[in-house]
Design a protein around this motif. Sequence first.
Motif, PDB file in Angstrom:
ATOM      1  N   CYS A   1      -9.115   0.762  -4.884  1.00 45.97           N
ATOM      2  CA  CYS A   1      -8.175   1.377  -4.101  1.00 45.97           C
ATOM      3  C   CYS A   1      -8.474   2.494  -3.096  1.00 45.97           C
ATOM      4  O   CYS A   1      -9.295   3.424  -3.654  1.00 45.97           O
TER       5      CYS A   1
ATOM      6  N   LEU B   1      -7.271   4.599  -1.666  1.00 46.62           N
ATOM      7  CA  LEU B   1      -6.620   6.068  -1.808  1.00 46.62           C
ATOM      8  C   LEU B   1      -6.821   6.479  -3.157  1.00 46.62           C
ATOM      9  O   LEU B   1      -7.070   7.860  -3.444  1.00 46.62           O
ATOM     10  N   CYS B   2      -7.102   5.586  -4.134  1.00 48.15           N
ATOM     11  CA  CYS B   2      -7.210   6.205  -5.496  1.00 48.15           C
ATOM     12  C   CYS B   2      -8.518   5.932  -6.181  1.00 48.15           C
ATOM     13  O   CYS B   2      -8.831   6.282  -7.224  1.00 48.15           O
TER      14      CYS B   2
ATOM     15  N   HIS C   1      -0.121  -1.603  -5.395  1.00 51.19           N
ATOM     16  CA  HIS C   1      -0.755  -0.875  -6.300  1.00 51.19           C
ATOM     17  C   HIS C   1       0.481  -0.075  -6.957  1.00 51.19           C
ATOM     18  O   HIS C   1       0.729   1.191  -6.675  1.00 51.19           O
TER      19      HIS C   1
ATOM     20  N   GLY D   1       0.019   3.110  -9.349  1.00 48.39           N
ATOM     21  CA  GLY D   1      -0.714   4.222  -8.848  1.00 48.39           C
ATOM     22  C   GLY D   1       0.033   4.938  -7.573  1.00 48.39           C
ATOM     23  O   GLY D   1       1.180   5.266  -7.467  1.00 48.39           O
ATOM     24  N   CYS D   2      -0.709   4.477  -6.526  1.00 47.26           N
ATOM     25  CA  CYS D   2      -0.261   5.103  -5.179  1.00 47.26           C
ATOM     26  C   CYS D   2       0.848   4.350  -4.551  1.00 47.26           C
ATOM     27  O   CYS D   2       1.327   4.949  -3.310  1.00 47.26           O
ATOM     28  N   SER D   3       1.289   3.245  -4.967  1.00 47.14           N
ATOM     29  CA  SER D   3       2.287   2.447  -4.370  1.00 47.14           C
ATOM     30  C   SER D   3       1.979   1.775  -2.814  1.00 47.14           C
ATOM     31  O   SER D   3       2.749   1.575  -2.112  1.00 47.14           O
TER      32      SER D   3
END
Length: 87
Positions: free
Chosen positions: A5, A7-8, A57, A60-62
Motif C-alpha cells: 500500500c 500509504l501504509c 484497502h 487499513g487506510c480505505s
Amino acid sequence: MHIPCPLCGDRDLREFTIRGHVTGASRPEGETWSEAWNDFIYDRENPAGRTQELWYHGGGCSAWLVVDRDTVTHEVYGARLASEGAK
C-alpha cells in the motif's frame, strides 16, 4: 500474499478486497438493457499472467489501489493509488 500500500506500506492480503481487473470499459449510456450493458456487467476478461487489478484497502487506510500482479504466480510487482489515474 502481501500488497504494498502506498500509504501504509507492505500489508497482508486479508486487509484488502479485490474489485476486479482494471479495464478501459466505460459505463454504457442510457438506463435500458442492451447488449452494451450485458457486456459491461457480465463479459469480463480473465487473463492469465501479469495484469492490473482494483483493490480496496478496507482493513487499513480505505484507499483504492491499482495493483500490478501476476494471476498465475501471485507475484505482486507494485501498487499505486487509483486516484493517480491510468499509467
